[in-house]
Scaffold this active site. Sequence first.
Site, PDB file in Angstrom:
ATOM      1  N   LYS A  79     136.854  24.703  94.076  1.00  0.00           N
ATOM      2  CA  LYS A  79     137.212  25.402  92.839  1.00  0.00           C
ATOM      3  C   LYS A  79     136.408  26.693  92.734  1.00  0.00           C
ATOM      4  O   LYS A  79     135.206  26.700  93.053  1.00  0.00           O
ATOM      5  CB  LYS A  79     136.931  24.489  91.644  1.00  0.00           C
ATOM      6  CG  LYS A  79     137.433  25.016  90.301  1.00  0.00           C
ATOM      7  CD  LYS A  79     137.182  23.990  89.199  1.00  0.00           C
ATOM      8  CE  LYS A  79     137.682  24.444  87.845  1.00  0.00           C
ATOM      9  NZ  LYS A  79     137.470  23.443  86.797  1.00  0.00           N
ATOM     10  N   SER A 154     141.344  22.435  83.850  1.00  0.00           N
ATOM     11  CA  SER A 154     141.258  23.734  84.478  1.00  0.00           C
ATOM     12  C   SER A 154     141.276  23.703  86.011  1.00  0.00           C
ATOM     13  O   SER A 154     141.511  24.732  86.630  1.00  0.00           O
ATOM     14  CB  SER A 154     139.979  24.439  84.015  1.00  0.00           C
ATOM     15  OG  SER A 154     138.836  23.737  84.456  1.00  0.00           O
ATOM     16  N   SER A 178     138.886  18.391  82.984  1.00  0.00           N
ATOM     17  CA  SER A 178     139.409  19.420  83.882  1.00  0.00           C
ATOM     18  C   SER A 178     139.653  18.970  85.319  1.00  0.00           C
ATOM     19  O   SER A 178     140.257  19.706  86.089  1.00  0.00           O
ATOM     20  CB  SER A 178     138.483  20.638  83.892  1.00  0.00           C
ATOM     21  OG  SER A 178     138.743  21.450  82.781  1.00  0.00           O
TER      22      SER A 178
END
Lengths: 494, 88
Positions: A79, A154, A178
């Site tokens: 990420k 996210s 997330s």
Amino acid sequence: MELYAQTAETLGRMLRRRECSAMEIAASVFSRIRACEPDLHAYITVTEAAALEQAAKVDEKLAAGGKLPPLAGIPVGIKDNLCTKGVRTTCASRMLAAFVPPYDAAVCEKLAEAGAVFTGKTNLDEFAMGSSSRSSIYGPTKNPLDFARVPGGSSGGSAAAVASGEAVFALGSDTGGSVRQPAAYCGVVGLKPTYGSVSRYGLIAFASSLDQVGMLARSVRDTALLFEAVAGRDVRDATSVEMAAPVLTAGLGQPVEGLRIGIPSAYFEGSIAPDVAERVMEAAHTLEKAGARLVPVTLSSAHDALAVYYVLSSAEASSNLARYDGVRYGYRAADCENLQSLYERSRSEGFGDEVKRRILLGTFVLSAGSREAYYLRAQRAGQRIAREFNEAFALCDCILTPTTPETAFGMGEKLESPLDLYVSDCYTVAANLAGLPALSVPCGFGANRMPAGMQLVGPRFSERALLGAAAWYETLCGPFPMPALGEWRDRHGV
Amino acid sequence: MKLDIRHIAKLARLEISEQEEQQLARDIDAILQMAGRLPENAGAQTGLEADRPAPLRRDICTPSASREALLANAPELRDGYLVVPKTV
């Protein structure tokens, strides 16, 4: 089956038996990335050249007869809020669009030591604040099953990459859901470990009392492998602790005799979509038929969790993001007259709407006159939620809930009011507030043929037990299907 | 306390337009209304947890990134120093 569609476990075995090379694995994943990215946009930065070098080293070692480290040659996505030395780390924000970290996050160091091959940096909501991966300045990620739907957020880029075969597994971060919410929306496994079990050194801070690095994979065992590789104490993160016996994968998938699964009725009522509630209860009954015991538990303050989360996480974000001032690193506005305007313009031009909204909310709840009414009150309510979970764990070994109240929604939905979007986190935030490990596991499909996820939450440092229960479920139901890209769209001729 | 977005934006070092101001006030007010429904007193506030003592690390110098590497991301540098607009 193509190499990109295999699990890390299988690829590791094939590599050691010389049935494939690390270069072949990498080539398969990068050709998949080239094929899918125009539709998906799961990555912000793809690091193919460096990955091929890493893969070549694995093959050299194998040819020389050396013993391979546990994740040797396995392609992993990272990420883009985890620092990678020499590779820009943007947080999907204009503020950090040009930021090239001078160091690696602790989890990246550990994965490199374990021999993993880095595919690139995955897309996210700006500064990990969001539930749909639409607030990235680089444009949204799409759900691999249906390009007209969000992948969740996210960590939507990580989830979409794993679900589509653009990575074998991936790291994300989970402050309020997330990792788990996008895992549920994309039909993959997502783990938010216990607060403190993984070092956050090099994870760009959002809400420090809640942030945790998480794992996304296509099987429970792969999730365990990835967790095992990165867990443990790191002196550079004072909140991290050493876990006892981190060997997780041995014996996973066996029946868990007499497992007591807590079912909180509050999580199955109200605004939940009936098809999601049904799938999750079916999963619970599958485990029950196989020998688990379902125990009713009370989590009456669960409905407070969302409000508590938004007050506390925004308060911490307003403080953490105060460091972005246009002086030492990050975006700087041009031609500022004085220092004050340099700060204000750099921040106003560098941050997007959702980030500004949360900074303002956080600044307000911490400001004189509001601190008691909002911040301290939310802290007490959060601690009550943690106490309730602890009381429930006297009656059960883990708690089973839906991961989200509905399946993945459309790209154009929930844009009117931020609260509409926040509700998709209503079942995941409590585990962050209480510091508990939580795992989302695919459990079938909703009426719109998008995946549903069930969430298992356990006492602190019970990852082994959670993964064990989930692996048992996976054994009972068979491997989670890897959907063809845009399968839903193809099926329906849209 | 009433929400004064302009004042809060000043504290947060953010510039907001009049149009943004109205939208932000509406959005934040909706979140505060949700937070306003939290229980007044959900029990005593507890501090650090005794069962989770934060381990201390020894105060020993260890190598870290070089000054040059750390300053490489600075928007403007002169002779190894950060440059900002004139302050006096």
